[in-house]
Design a protein around this motif. Structure first.
Motif, PDB file in Angstrom:
ATOM      1  N   PRO A  73     -11.855  -1.879   0.907  1.00 48.35           N
ATOM      2  CA  PRO A  73     -12.570  -0.673   0.442  1.00 48.35           C
ATOM      3  C   PRO A  73     -11.651   0.544   0.325  1.00 48.35           C
ATOM      4  CG  PRO A  73     -13.345  -1.384   2.638  1.00 48.35           C
ATOM      5  CD  PRO A  73     -12.314  -2.371   2.193  1.00 48.35           C
ATOM      6  N   TRP A  74     -10.433   0.454   0.880  1.00 47.18           N
ATOM      7  CA  TRP A  74      -9.516   1.603   0.878  1.00 47.18           C
ATOM      8  C   TRP A  74      -8.268   1.343   0.045  1.00 47.18           C
ATOM      9  CZ3 TRP A  74     -11.902  -0.182   5.414  1.00 47.18           C
ATOM     10  CH2 TRP A  74     -12.953   0.628   5.855  1.00 47.18           C
ATOM     11  N   ALA A  75      -8.386   0.424  -0.922  1.00 45.69           N
ATOM     12  CA  ALA A  75      -7.204   0.073  -1.714  1.00 45.69           C
ATOM     13  C   ALA A  75      -7.402   0.353  -3.202  1.00 45.69           C
ATOM     14  CB  ALA A  75      -6.853  -1.403  -1.503  1.00 45.69           C
ATOM     15  N   GLY A  76      -8.381   1.197  -3.518  1.00 49.20           N
ATOM     16  CA  GLY A  76      -8.728   1.455  -4.919  1.00 49.20           C
ATOM     17  C   GLY A  76      -7.567   1.922  -5.781  1.00 49.20           C
ATOM     18  N   MET A  77      -6.631   2.672  -5.172  1.00 54.14           N
ATOM     19  CA  MET A  77      -5.498   3.212  -5.949  1.00 54.14           C
ATOM     20  C   MET A  77      -4.585   2.131  -6.507  1.00 54.14           C
ATOM     21  SD  MET A  77      -4.594   2.695  -2.773  1.00 54.14           S
ATOM     22  CE  MET A  77      -5.311   3.967  -1.756  1.00 54.14           C
ATOM     23  N   VAL A  78      -4.637   0.933  -5.940  1.00 56.23           N
ATOM     24  CA  VAL A  78      -3.744  -0.146  -6.386  1.00 56.23           C
ATOM     25  C   VAL A  78      -4.037  -0.513  -7.848  1.00 56.23           C
ATOM     26  CG1 VAL A  78      -2.974  -2.522  -5.942  1.00 56.23           C
ATOM     27  CG2 VAL A  78      -3.543  -1.031  -4.025  1.00 56.23           C
ATOM     28  N   THR A 112       8.893  15.387   4.491  1.00 55.68           N
ATOM     29  CA  THR A 112       8.230  15.678   3.208  1.00 55.68           C
ATOM     30  C   THR A 112       7.290  14.551   2.765  1.00 55.68           C
ATOM     31  OG1 THR A 112      10.106  14.787   1.975  1.00 55.68           O
ATOM     32  CG2 THR A 112      10.083  17.169   2.369  1.00 55.68           C
ATOM     33  N   ARG A 113       7.488  13.344   3.307  1.00 56.73           N
ATOM     34  CA  ARG A 113       6.659  12.209   2.880  1.00 56.73           C
ATOM     35  C   ARG A 113       5.179  12.446   3.136  1.00 56.73           C
ATOM     36  NH1 ARG A 113       3.306   8.981   4.462  1.00 56.73           N
ATOM     37  NH2 ARG A 113       3.434  10.037   6.470  1.00 56.73           N
ATOM     38  N   ARG A 114       4.352  12.140   2.160  1.00 52.82           N
ATOM     39  CA  ARG A 114       2.901  12.087   2.327  1.00 52.82           C
ATOM     40  C   ARG A 114       2.405  10.848   1.596  1.00 52.82           C
ATOM     41  NH1 ARG A 114      -0.065  16.536   3.514  1.00 52.82           N
ATOM     42  NH2 ARG A 114      -1.499  14.899   4.176  1.00 52.82           N
ATOM     43  N   SER A 115       1.187  10.432   1.897  1.00 49.41           N
ATOM     44  CA  SER A 115       0.608   9.323   1.142  1.00 49.41           C
ATOM     45  C   SER A 115       0.293   9.795  -0.278  1.00 49.41           C
ATOM     46  CB  SER A 115      -0.685   8.849   1.798  1.00 49.41           C
ATOM     47  OG  SER A 115      -0.390   8.219   3.020  1.00 49.41           O
ATOM     48  N   VAL A 116       0.730   9.023  -1.253  1.00 47.07           N
ATOM     49  CA  VAL A 116       0.468   9.346  -2.665  1.00 47.07           C
ATOM     50  C   VAL A 116      -0.427   8.242  -3.227  1.00 47.07           C
ATOM     51  CG1 VAL A 116       1.565   9.546  -4.941  1.00 47.07           C
ATOM     52  CG2 VAL A 116       2.599  10.674  -2.942  1.00 47.07           C
ATOM     53  N   ARG A 117      -1.561   8.663  -3.768  1.00 45.55           N
ATOM     54  CA  ARG A 117      -2.570   7.684  -4.198  1.00 45.55           C
ATOM     55  C   ARG A 117      -2.893   7.759  -5.681  1.00 45.55           C
ATOM     56  NH1 ARG A 117      -4.152   9.578   0.947  1.00 45.55           N
ATOM     57  NH2 ARG A 117      -4.275   7.939   2.520  1.00 45.55           N
ATOM     58  N   SER A 118      -2.211   8.657  -6.424  1.00 44.86           N
ATOM     59  CA  SER A 118      -2.370   8.598  -7.891  1.00 44.86           C
ATOM     60  C   SER A 118      -1.001   8.700  -8.545  1.00 44.86           C
ATOM     61  CB  SER A 118      -3.340   9.659  -8.408  1.00 44.86           C
ATOM     62  OG  SER A 118      -3.040  10.899  -7.863  1.00 44.86           O
ATOM     63  N   ASP A 176       3.031  19.789   8.771  1.00 46.15           N
ATOM     64  CA  ASP A 176       3.718  19.894  10.063  1.00 46.15           C
ATOM     65  C   ASP A 176       2.733  19.481  11.147  1.00 46.15           C
ATOM     66  OD1 ASP A 176       5.035  20.481  12.379  1.00 46.15           O
ATOM     67  OD2 ASP A 176       5.520  22.561  11.852  1.00 46.15           O
ATOM     68  N   ARG A 177       3.011  18.381  11.827  1.00 44.66           N
ATOM     69  CA  ARG A 177       2.056  17.840  12.794  1.00 44.66           C
ATOM     70  C   ARG A 177       2.547  17.934  14.235  1.00 44.66           C
ATOM     71  NH1 ARG A 177       1.251  12.808   8.851  1.00 44.66           N
ATOM     72  NH2 ARG A 177      -0.371  13.709   7.539  1.00 44.66           N
ATOM     73  N   TYR A 178       3.637  18.625  14.447  1.00 44.34           N
ATOM     74  CA  TYR A 178       4.169  18.713  15.808  1.00 44.34           C
ATOM     75  C   TYR A 178       3.133  19.360  16.722  1.00 44.34           C
ATOM     76  CZ  TYR A 178       7.199  19.600  19.768  1.00 44.34           C
ATOM     77  OH  TYR A 178       7.735  19.607  21.027  1.00 44.34           O
ATOM     78  N   GLY A 192       4.142   6.772  -2.471  1.00 47.40           N
ATOM     79  CA  GLY A 192       3.519   5.508  -2.071  1.00 47.40           C
ATOM     80  C   GLY A 192       2.530   5.711  -0.957  1.00 47.40           C
ATOM     81  N   VAL A 193       1.756   4.675  -0.714  1.00 47.92           N
ATOM     82  CA  VAL A 193       0.795   4.728   0.391  1.00 47.92           C
ATOM     83  C   VAL A 193       0.766   3.383   1.104  1.00 47.92           C
ATOM     84  CG1 VAL A 193      -1.170   4.176  -1.138  1.00 47.92           C
ATOM     85  CG2 VAL A 193      -1.604   5.276   1.069  1.00 47.92           C
ATOM     86  N   TRP A 194       0.691   3.458   2.423  1.00 48.86           N
ATOM     87  CA  TRP A 194       0.614   2.283   3.307  1.00 48.86           C
ATOM     88  C   TRP A 194      -0.842   1.852   3.366  1.00 48.86           C
ATOM     89  CZ3 TRP A 194       3.740   2.283   8.486  1.00 48.86           C
ATOM     90  CH2 TRP A 194       3.353   1.219   9.299  1.00 48.86           C
ATOM     91  N   LEU A 195      -1.110   0.602   3.052  1.00 47.79           N
ATOM     92  CA  LEU A 195      -2.473   0.064   3.159  1.00 47.79           C
ATOM     93  C   LEU A 195      -2.478  -0.999   4.247  1.00 47.79           C
ATOM     94  CD1 LEU A 195      -3.142  -0.406  -0.654  1.00 47.79           C
ATOM     95  CD2 LEU A 195      -3.619   1.600   0.758  1.00 47.79           C
ATOM     96  N   GLY A 196      -3.315  -0.788   5.257  1.00 42.05           N
ATOM     97  CA  GLY A 196      -3.370  -1.753   6.349  1.00 42.05           C
ATOM     98  C   GLY A 196      -3.983  -3.069   5.875  1.00 42.05           C
ATOM     99  N   TRP A 197      -3.329  -4.168   6.184  1.00 46.16           N
ATOM    100  CA  TRP A 197      -3.879  -5.489   5.814  1.00 46.16           C
ATOM    101  C   TRP A 197      -4.169  -6.279   7.078  1.00 46.16           C
ATOM    102  CZ3 TRP A 197      -4.858  -4.286   1.076  1.00 46.16           C
ATOM    103  CH2 TRP A 197      -5.435  -5.237   0.243  1.00 46.16           C
TER     104      TRP A 197
END
Ligand code: FMN
Length: 181
Positions: free
Chosen positions: A61-66, A6-12, A158-160, A114-119
């Motif tokens: 540039p991809w961390a605006g949601m923080v 069920t997990r997805r990236s959540v940005r708001s 579903d990404r299988y 939550g969302v994973w931001l690559g550092w």
């Protein structure tokens, strides 16, 4: 474990703080991750000061949601602790990735998003973050996680893909082997 699916990236996020007991369980999940030689090289920096969150948002540039998140967790590697005899390799990248995913799953379990931001390995990002938050040179911020109560519900995906599962040798389909085709 249903949260994997069920997990997805959540940005708001809702403008609501995350309770301390939830934060502790989320961090505990991170500490439970597997690690090379069981070195457990993680260190976590919690950031909830609005000015600091704004600054983090400006570092990628991809961390605006923080900027509007109630909390960010910087998942950092202690590269000294990660050292062991038979390897010079940066195993801590994998260790911290495992911890990051554990944390994201517990965030989902808590009804948060939550969302994973690559550092790391963007060294510019690593440098400016380390300078602002006074990280010693052997501590590397590997990932950032923005989290909070989701502003919107999220849908599972579903990404299988059976065509990418090989059996015994590359190119032999497990699906076909199973069906006897
Ligand atoms: C190593 C890594 C770095 C990522 N960096 C970012 C990022 O900088 N900004 C962002 O919004 N999402 C980032 N993501 C999240 C991905 O965009 C997201 O996981 C992917 O699109 C799949 O969507 P899902 O998480 O909803 O399943 C990152 C994910 C990983 C694993």
């Amino acid at each position: 474990m249903s949260v994997i699916f069920t997990r997805r990236s959540v940005r708001s996020y809702l403008p609501k703080p995350v309770e301390d007991d939830k934060i502790e369980r989320i961090l505990r999940a991170g500490f439970q991750a597997p690690s090379a030689h069981n070195k457990q090289p993680w260190e976590f920096l919690l950031v909830s000061d609005r000015e600091d969150l704004k600054a983090i948002a400006g570092m990628s540039p991809w961390a605006g949601m923080v900027e509007k998140a109630p909390l960010a967790i910087a998942c950092c590697a202690d590269t000294e602790r990660s050292k062991f005899d038979d390897s010079e390799g940066a195993w801590w990248v994998q260790d911290l990735s495992a911890a990051t995913e554990n944390i994201l799953l517990q965030i989902e379990e808590e009804g948060l998003g939550g969302v994973w931001l690559g550092w790391y390995p963007d060294m510019e990002r690593v440098k400016i973050f380390s300078a602002r938050f006074a990280l010693p040179s052997h501590i590397v911020p590997v990932s950032m996680i923005a989290l909070g109560y989701p502003a919107h519900p999220h849908r599972p995906a579903d990404r299988y893909d059976a065509s990418r599962v090989h059996y015994g040798r590359w190119g032999v389909s497990w699906e076909e082997s199973r069906s006897g085709a």
